[in-house]
Structures are given as structure tokens and as C-alpha cells.
Design an enzyme around this catalytic site. Structure first.
Site, mmCIF file in Angstrom:
data_model
loop_
_atom_site.group_PDB
_atom_site.id
_atom_site.type_symbol
_atom_site.label_atom_id
_atom_site.label_comp_id
_atom_site.label_asym_id
_atom_site.label_seq_id
_atom_site.Cartn_x
_atom_site.Cartn_y
_atom_site.Cartn_z
ATOM 1 N N VAL A 15 -57.663 76.573 16.438
ATOM 2 C CA VAL A 15 -57.804 77.967 16.867
ATOM 3 C C VAL A 15 -56.974 78.216 18.119
ATOM 4 C CG1 VAL A 15 -59.423 79.691 17.731
ATOM 5 C CG2 VAL A 15 -60.050 78.230 15.813
ATOM 6 N N ASP B 41 -21.321 112.131 4.225
ATOM 7 C CA ASP B 41 -21.583 111.146 5.278
ATOM 8 C C ASP B 41 -22.541 110.056 4.807
ATOM 9 O OD1 ASP B 41 -20.001 112.068 7.339
ATOM 10 O OD2 ASP B 41 -21.485 113.545 7.980
ATOM 11 N N ILE C 105 -53.195 78.543 16.838
ATOM 12 C CA ILE C 105 -52.740 79.558 15.870
ATOM 13 C C ILE C 105 -52.654 80.913 16.584
ATOM 14 C CG2 ILE C 105 -53.362 80.864 13.800
ATOM 15 C CD1 ILE C 105 -54.479 78.407 12.586
ATOM 16 N N THR D 139 -61.458 87.782 25.000
ATOM 17 C CA THR D 139 -60.973 88.297 26.284
ATOM 18 C C THR D 139 -59.466 88.578 26.302
ATOM 19 O OG1 THR D 139 -60.761 86.034 27.066
ATOM 20 C CG2 THR D 139 -62.794 87.170 27.615
ATOM 21 N N ASP E 86 -20.370 111.678 15.908
ATOM 22 C CA ASP E 86 -19.692 112.955 15.675
ATOM 23 C C ASP E 86 -19.541 113.648 17.019
ATOM 24 O OD1 ASP E 86 -19.799 112.697 12.971
ATOM 25 O OD2 ASP E 86 -21.606 113.898 12.719
#
Ligand code: ATP
Length: 945
Positions: A302, A668, A305, A763, A349
Site C-alpha cells: 500500500v 484549413d 502503490i 490525510t 493566421d
């Protein structure tokens, strides 16, 4: 033959809905127009606003409902089947069977809370993306109450008469009532990519969608213009019916998400490897019971991961896109956020993007005569103000002709305000709007002029030939062909000139004079439009529908020029400068003339006066290698057609650049698709361009691209900050277990499995989310773009997470554990493996880790800048996250039920003081490190300069 899919259920008087006589598309195509209008309860003047509103209530909005690929329930359940979730489910069982039911329940509870949180994050991200989609309405010009008005395409109803032109996506199944050179791309329905001709007359080819006088929703106008009457809208259209059967929204994953997936998988594998090793060591080295060893090893898994990584990143990308939308840049999917941050070149453009797209005619040039037009904006019933006082337009045949062409060869329409408060709106392109204003200033009346000389044919404007022609019917079987366009496009079809009312051959001297005038205007950044005409007897082209570019646009008589200004956008100067600082090159790619383009580029600081200007014709004669070389330098592309843009983008990419390219027209689309980020104009862009683009600018403004790039960089760096934050707590979570193992259980576990779960899934959560919402760090646009192959988990993050931050926190938390034991007499007394002292000591370890994480949350907020400079309280999400963290910790310590579950106990006053002090040196140390790094960066930059 068409089926009865699109049954029209509306007929009778305006607004009434009657279902007694269904009508198929086939019938609608063959019916006389009058009969169809009657069936639909409409007229050539369209519906009334009132009737349309009533119908909308009955038939519903003109939208295609997307079927959800996955049900909400499935999506919810998916969060409980990830690798880590499965591990936790199994661990819960093991704990139960091993006689630790509280632990089992607690593990499951944490798993459920974590799954719900992930689901909420995904849901919030989806909601943000959906609301972006809604911010992108498509507009359609409808005729209601006999007047042209622009409405949201969602509000279109059967019976509405609407206008379409090149670039529009067709909003409904409709019968064509007027058409000029109309071609439609029906590939969305038929798969056939070649455009098909459409016309007013009924004709039926083979195939399902082969009705020539019907246009279908979801298809695209590639050229020409038309007016049509809506037969079916929304899900009643052929497109809607097909969509109902087959539709599912495509879900794509971005390279970033893929990298994160890979990262999660790799880290998970490492975690499981460590878990297995610890499991074996615990059994054989410490002689721990199997079930307890399993739970212990689980703690390690735990700890390592990175659970919740993907949903948090998705949410932070979605939040980024929401922030971008507020800055007028709508992203179609989250993938583009990261690419934006990598952009090295913007192909932009000019007209409307760098400039304001507010064309105002300033000068009119005629052979031997020049006029200056004063005033800007729309002046109702005003008069053209000429520099020769008391001038009478009727005395100058050239001027009268030019203004007549400007008036009639013009597709803009004035939308009269419903109340007198609003100003008159002009629908159409800004170039033509400028001419419209000019003719209005001259007091010309378009309605009257059109009645006298109606338009019977037209060859619409396109960016390749850069001109447009209309055919006006005169009395006495005469026609007038009117052309306007770019000078180079118009002069090549002229062989005569109108000189003070007399037509004579166009000479080289005339051409030189015209060219000189054009150059003079262009050097001032003005755009010139040329005007020409020809009269022709009706007998030359008996059927006006057969006019072609070749037959119409030849042997014209040149009339004159109108020079118009289009000032740069005020914010453009700062945006261009910001790009230069951020090492992002801007390449202007414009249809306008070379001189005009350069004059504007230099004016806004885009290039120096030495920049090379390459025209479309020159591009044609360049090899790929030459063009690839040319795009490396300071260059402007002028008089280009959209096909050129595609090559320019490709060559920049061949140089390794990450290219963002703007576009608005139908042609375009290929360049927009080719670019790494295709950017369409939201205001002036065609539906086709918007469809092909990755990002849409709701204000057409170049500065918004720069703001989006800054946001893209910010999101990426926030994800890195977030990653650093969650990874760095792994080390202090793991070290206690290492202590336990390598002392062969002599030092009892300073942090229990449930406590590890509490940090990772409790937390840490909110402060981590807060980092995703961090604002742009000062100076983020002073750095060069991130290299394409840069990894999210960079070396500096690994070093900080596992070295600097991780080891410091491990040291502090281990000391905290021993400190509590010392207060109870260690080393004289053995370290307790259970009982109140042990509980207090593990609680202190947990609390020390939490307080180190508080410092980390603050330290992670910036990479280089001082947090004091950006304001320690400036990210309230982090502040609330910290408050929550401390609150949760306090609950764990003082609520008896939680004390039982998490093996915690209240701690003393001295311990609290120690805890509160922990973040201070950690923050100050990191601030000092950042200070020296900043100094180093600054020094290298000065040296480099
Ligand atoms: P940019 O490519 O920077 O957006 P642009 O608007 O000049 O600029 P195009 O729309 O391709 O690019 O137009 C090219 C040229 O065609 C213009 O410079 C102008 O001379 C001419 N032109 C533009 N609009 C019209 C029009 N409605 N009718 C006739 N000629 C036009």
C-alpha cells in the site's frame, strides 16, 4: 429509396403539431414547394418567432443525444476492482480469518472510501468536460418573420428556413429551395469522401442519400451557398436515427494518461515485489505468524502503490481545461493540455487572430483619382465623407461603379435590433462588412439595388482564387458580372480599365500605377481589394446556373481599389513578447499580401524587418528540403492557400517542432488535423474547421493561445508537483518496516498497516488535490518548452521524493518514535511491542509523517520560486487540505472508536509542540535550496546571454 425514418409530424397552422399525415423525406423531395410549405406550416419568409418557439417546446432541441457507453453503475464499480482495491479486499478477508475482524472491517472501509473518492474525481472531471462541450454552440442563419437572424442550431425546428454556405455543417434534414454551386460532403452518412452536387430540382440517383434536392443533418457544405427548409431535426433526422443505433462516444487516452498507467503498473509491480520479499523475511527472519506477516507485507504494498494517481490527474487536467475555457480557449479533449505545454511553434493566421478583424475602408483608389474615407464603424444613413468637399457621387462613374460592386457583390446582412437599444449587427465576413459600412456611409440602399438588379448567379469566394463574382440581372436582357478580390487574383482576369467613365484597354502603365498604389497601402499594413465588372447579354449564357469560374471570370474591366485597415489587437504586443521569452516561435501564415503581412508582423514585434517573406507561389516551387530549411528561420508566409499551410506545418514537424496551427476556413481542416494542436476560430471559423481542431478560441484572439499554453505548462508542472508529494511519503512509510525487519522484530513496527493506509488514503488526499489546482508559477513562461521525450517522473523528482524529502521525513518520524519511547525510559526499558506506550509511540510516528507532509505540501507548491513570494496562503485548497489533515489526525488520536481501529492514543503537550515545529525547518531548508538553484539558473542565463 429512403425509409420512413424521418417522418415529419408537424403541419397545419404555424406552431400546431399534427400527426395525422406523416411525410417521408422521399415525399418531401418530390412535392411542389408550395405544398411542402403548407404541410410544414411555413412560408418562404420562414416561421414566425412565436411559432418556432412553440414548435421547439413540442419537438425538443435539435440535438443528438449521446448514449453512454458505460452505465454509471459500471463506472462506479470499476473503482473497486483496481489492482490495489483487489489487494485490499483480499487483505480484509485475511484479517478476518486471522481473528482480526476490526482490522478487516477497517481495511474494507478505507477501500470503499477510496473507491468513492476516485469515482467522485472521475465524475467531476467528466462534468467539467461536458460543460465545455456545451460552451460551443453552432449558429445558423434562419429566416424568421421574413428577416435573417442568427440562432443557436439547437433551437432550429422543422419548418424553419435557413441559409448555408461553404464551411457550415448542415443543421437539419432539409429541402433545398435556392442553391448556387452547392456541394456537400456526405461522408459522415455515406462514407463517400467526394463532395456531391446538390440542387433545387428533384433528381434521384442510386443509393440511400441520393436525393439531390435534400441536404442531410451532420453533413458539410464544401462550397457554394443555399437556402433550405428544415424537414426534420435532432433525433428525427437520418443522422439521428443512425446515431441512435450505433452511437457511442469515443474515449481516448492521452500519452500522459498512458504514461501514468505505465508508471502505476511499474510502481505496483515493484510494490508487490517488495511486499513478497518482506512477507518472506517476516516469516523466516522475524518468525512472525503467517497472517500477521501478510498484513505487514500489505503495508509495504500500500505504501508504494500510487493509488488515486490516475483519477487525480484526470481531474487536474479537467480543471486545467476549465481554467483555459475561462481564458477563451476551449479544448475538445484533455489530451491536448499536455501537448500545449510542449508547443514550440505557432503557425498563426493574421486576419482576426493577430488583428482585430474590424475592416474599415480608409482609401478608395481609382485611375487618376484617390479618396480618403474618414470615420469608422457603422453609421446608419450616414454619408461617405470624401476629401473633396461637395462631391457628388453621381458625377464620378468610376466611384459609383466601385460602390455598386461593393454593395451587390456582398453577402453580409444587417440584423436589425429587436429593440432600439441594441446596435445593428452585421452577419458575414469582416471584409464584406467593411464594404457594407462603406456603401451605407455613401447612402446606398441594398434592398432597392437588389430589386432593380437581382443576383441570379454567383461564384462564391474561396481562398485559392481569392476573389468572388456575382451575376446581377439588368433590364433589357443584360447582365452585369461583378468581381471583387485580392488584386493579384482580379488583375489577371482584366483586360480593360474604366478610366473616368471611359472603358479602354488595360496597359502596362495602368498596371504599374495600380501596383504602386497597392504597394503604398500594403506598406502601411492596409489590405486592398480590387473591383472589376463586365456587361453581358442574357443570350451569352442562357441558363445562369451554368456560369463557371472560367466562363464568368474573364475579360473584365478593372474599376479600382479599396484599401482597408485592420488594426492589431491591443493585447497582441505583450502576447508576442511572451512567446519570444518562452522560446516559442510564431510563423505568420496569411492569405494577405506579402507587404501587408510584413508591415503588420514588424509592427507587432513578431519579426524583425529582415524577416524573409515567402509567398504561396514560391512555396509551390520549393522542395520539401528547402521548405524545411526555410521554416527554421525568421519567416513570414503570405498569399498562401490552405494547402500551403499543411506543408508548412508538416515541415516544422519534420524539424522536430511541436506545432500549434490556427485556421478558420473549410480548406484549413487538413492543416488543423496535421498540427499537434489544431486551433479553430470560434467566432469567424467554419464548422468544418471547428470540427477538425483540437482547440477552439472563443474570441479568435492570438493572446488566448498564449494563455492556453501557459495553462498547459502549469497543469503539467502541477501533476509533477502532485506526484512528488504523494511519492515522498512512501519512504517514511517504508522505513519503519525496514527497522522492524532488520532488527528481527526487536524494534516493533513503528507504523502499523492501518496507519500507513490512513496516510496514503486519508490525510494525503486533499493537499495532493490542492497541488493540482496550483496557479502558474512565476517565470513559467520564461522557460523553454518541455522536450517531447521528457518524462513525467523526472530525475529531479525521483531524487527529491526518495532522497531529499523522503529520507528527511523518515529520519524525523523514526526519531519521533524513539522520542516517545525514551520519555518512558528506553533504552533502560525494552521497546514495547504493545500496550499504551507502543500506541503512543506509533501515533507519534504517524503524526510526524503527517507534519512532514504538511511541509512537503507547501514545499511542492513551487519548483523554483519562493513560496513566500507567491503567498503562503494563496492556494486555499492546500490550506483547507492541511486543516483537514490535522483534523483527521486529531480524530484518530482522540476518538476512542478510531483509537481502537488505528492503534492510536492521545499524545502529550510536548509532543504537540514538537509536531508543530517540524514543518518550520523543513520549509526553511527547502527555501534555501531553491534560493541557490535560482541563483544558479540566473547565472547560467546571464552567461548564456
Ligand atoms: P488570414 O489568412 O491571415 O486569415 P486573409 O483573410 O487575408 O488572412 P483569406 O481569407 O484567404 O485570408 O483571403 C485572402 C485574400 O482574399 C484577402 O487578402 C483579400 O484580398 C481577398 N478576400 C478576402 N475576403 C474576400 C471576399 N469576401 N471577397 C473577395 N475577396 C476576398
Amino acid at each position: 429509396m429512403m425509409g420512413v425514418l424521418s417522418i415529419i409530424k408537424i403541419m397545419g397552422k404555424a406552431g400546431d403539431i399534427m400527426a395525422n399525415q406523416p411525410l417521408t423525406t422521399d415525399n418531401a423531395a418530390q412535392m411542389a414547394l408550395n405544398d411542402l410549405d403548407q404541410q410544414l406550416g411555413t412560408t418562404a419568409d420562414g416561421l414566425t418567432q412565436e411559432a418556432a418557439a412553440k414548435r421547439l417546446e413540442t419537438v425538443g432541441p435539435n440535438t443528438i443525444q449521446h448514449s453512454q457507453k458505460q452505465s454509471q453503475l459500471l463506472r462506479f464499480l470499476k473503482n473497486f476492482t483496481s489492482l490495489m482495491a483487489l489487494l485490499l479486499w483480499v487483505s480484509g478477508f485475511v484479517a478476518m480469518f486471522a481473528g482480526m475482524p476490526e482490522l478487516g472491517i477497517a481495511i474494507w472501509a478505507v477501500n470503499i472510501i477510496n473507491g468513492c473518492f476516485s469515482f467522485w474525481q472521475e465524475h467531476a472531471a467528466q462534468k467539467a468536460t461536458d460543460s465545455l462541450r456545451k460552451m460551443l454552440p453552432t449558429y445558423v442563419n434562419v429566416i424568421r418573420d421574413g428577416k435573417v437572424t442568427q440562432i443557436d442550431a439547437d433551437d432550429l425546428v422543422p419548418g424553419d428556413v435557413f441559409q448555408i454556405q461553404a464551411g457550415n455543417s448542415i443543421p437539419a434534414d432539409a429541402r433545398i429551395t435556392e442553391a448556387a454551386s452547392l456541394q456537400v460532403d456526405e461522408s459522415a452518412l455515406t462514407g463517400e469522401s467526394l463532395p456531391v452536387f446538390k440542387q433545387v430540382a428533384y433528381e434521384h440517383d442510386d443509393g440511400k442519400f441520393a436525393l439531390k434536392n435534400i441536404v442531410f443533418a451532420g453533413t458539410i457544405v464544401t462550397s457554394g451557398t443555399a437556402t433550405a427548409t428544415a424537414l426534420a431535426t435532432g433525433m428525427q433526422t437520418e443522422f439521428g436515427q443512425i446515431a441512435k443505433l450505433t452511437q457511442s462516444q469515443k474515449q481516448t487516452t492521452s500519452p500522459l494518461q498512458r504514461e501514468l498507467n505505465r508508471l502505476t503498473q511499474q510502481l505496483s509491480l515493484i510494490a508487490i515485489g517488495i511486499g513478497v520479499a518482506f512477507f518472506i523475511l517476516a516469516i523466516f527472519f522475524v518468525h512472525y505468524p503467517v497472517a500477521k506477516s501478510f498484513i505487514f507485507a500489505l503495508g509495504m504494498v500500500v505504501a508504494f502503490i500510487p493509488e488515486g494517481l490516475l483519477p487525480t490527474v484526470t481531474l487536474s487536467l479537467a480543471q486545467g481545461t476549465t481554467r483555459m475555457a475561462k481564458k477563451h480557449a476551449l479544448l475538445k479533449d484533455l489530451n491536448s493540455v499536455e501537448t500545449l505545454g510542449e508547443t514550440t511553434v505557432i503557425c498563426s493566421d493574421k486576419t482576426g487572430t493577430l488583428t482585430q478583424n474590424q475592416m474599415t475602408v480608409n482609401h478608395i483608389w481609382l485611375p487618376g483619382q484617390e479618396y480618403t474615407v474618414s470615420g469608422t464603424g457603422y453609421v446608419n444613413n450616414g454619408h461617405i465623407q470624401l476629401n473633396q468637399k461637395d462631391f457628388d457621387i453621381s458625377q464620378d462613374a468610376n466611384l459609383a461603379r466601385l460602390l455598386d460592386i461593393a454593395l451587390l457583390n456582398n453577402d453580409t446582412k444587417l440584423e436589425t435590433p429587436k429593440d432600439n437599444q441594441a446596435t445593428t449587427k452585421i452577419l458575414g465576413t469582416p471584409t464584406e462588412a467593411g464594404l457594407n459600412i462603406l456603401t451605407d456611409k455613401a447612402g446606398l440602399d441594398k434592398v432597392k439595388a437588389l430589386q432593380a438588379t437581382p443576383r441570379i448567379a454567383e461564384l462564391p469566394f474561396d481562398s485559392d482564387r481569392k476573389r468572388m463574382t456575382t451575376v446581377q440581372q439588368l433590364p433589357e436582357q443584360q447582365r452585369m458580372l461583378y468581381t471583387k478580390g485580392a488584386l493579384d487574383g482580379v488583375i489577371q482576369i482584366c483586360d480593360q480599365i474604366l478610366d473616368r467613365g471611359t472603358v479602354r484597354p488595360l496597359t502596362a502603365t495602368d498596371k504599374a500605377a495600380i501596383d504602386a498604389a497597392n504597394k503604398k497601402y500594403a506598406a502601411d499594413g492596409l489590405r486592398s481589394l480590387a473591383f472589376a465588372y463586365r456587361t453581358e447579354a442574357d443570350s451569352v449564357t442562357p441558363d445562369p446556373a451554368t456560369y463557371s469560374i472560367k466562363t464568368a471570370e474573364q475579360h473584365m474591366t478593372f474599376v479600382g481599389l479599396a484599401a482597408m485597415s485592420d488594426p492589431p489587437r491591443p493585447e497582441i504586443y505583450a502576447a508576442v513578447e511572451q512567446c519570444h521569452r518562452a522560446n516559442i516561435r510564431i510563423i505568420m501564415v496569411t492569405g494577405d499580401s506579402a507587404l501587408t503581412a510584413k508591415s503588420i508582423a514588424v509592427k507587432i514585434g513578431l519579426t524583425s524587418a529582415d524577416a524573409k517573406v515567402i509567398t504561396g507561389d514560391q512555396i509551390d516551387s520549393m522542395s520539401d528540403a528547402e521548405l524545411q530549411q526555410a521554416v527554421k528561420g525568421e519567416v513570414i508566409f503570405a498569399r498562401v492557400a490552405p494547402e500551403h499551410k499543411f506543408r508548412i506545418v508538416s515541415m516544422c514537424q519534420a524539424n522536430g517542432d511541436v506545432v500549434a496551427s490556427t485556421g478558420d476556413g473549410v480548406n484549413d481542416a487538413p492543416a488543423l488535423k496535421k498540427a499537434d494542436i489544431g486551433i479553430a476560430m470560434g467566432v469567424t471559423g467554419t464548422d468544418v474547421a471547428k470540427d477538425a481542431a483540437d482547440m477552439i478560441l472563443t474570441d479568435d484572439n492570438f493572446a488566448s493561445i498564449v494563455a492556453a499554453i501557459e495553462e498547459g505548462r502549469t497543469v503539467y508542472s502541477n501533476i509533477q508537483k502532485f506526484l512528488l508529494y504523494i511519492l515522498n511519503s512512501n519512504v517514511p512509510e517504508a522505513i519503519p518496516s525496514v527497522l522492524f525487519l532488520f532488527t528481527r522484530g526487536l524494534v516493533p513496527l513503528p507504523l502499523t498497516v492501518m496507519q500507513i493506509l490512513m496516510v496514503d488514503l486519508g490525510t494525503d488526499m486533499l493537499p495532493a488535490l490542492g497541488l493540482g489546482a496550483e496557479k502558474s508559477e512565476p517565470g513559467i513562461m520564461d522557460q523553454p518548452p518541455r522536450p517531447r521525450n521528457a518524462h513525467l517522473l523526472s530525475r529531479s523528482i525521483i531524487w527529491k521524493a526518495f532522497g531529499l524529502y523522503g529520507l528527511t521525513a523518515s529520519l524525523i518520524s523514526s526519531l519521533a518514535y524513539f522520542f516517545v519511547n525514551m520519555t518512558y525510559g528506553w533504552p533502560a526499558n525494552a521497546l514495547a511491542a504493545s500496550g499504551p506506550v507502543y500506541r503512543e509511540a506509533t501515533t507519534m510516528t504517524l503524526a510526524a509523517i503527517v507534519f512532514c507532509q504538511i511541509a512537503a505540501a507547501i514545499n511542492c507548491r513551487t519548483q523554483l520560486s519562493s513560496v513566500f513570494k507567491i503567498g503562503i496562503f494563496s492556494n486555499r485548497h492546500i490550506i483547507w487540505g492541511i486543516v483537514f489533515e490535522v483534523f483527521l489526525l486529531t480524530c484518530l488520536m482522540y476518538i476512542p472508536l478510531l483509537q481502537g481501529l488505528f492503534n492510536t492514543a492521545p499524545i502529550g503537550g510536548v509532543e504537540w509542540v514538537i509536531l508543530l515545529c517540524i514543518p518550520v525547518p523543513l520549509i526553511l531548508l527547502e527555501e534555501t535550496r531553491k534560493y541557490f538553484v535560482r541563483r544558479h539558473v540566473l547565472k547560467s542565463a546571464t552567461k548564456g546571454a
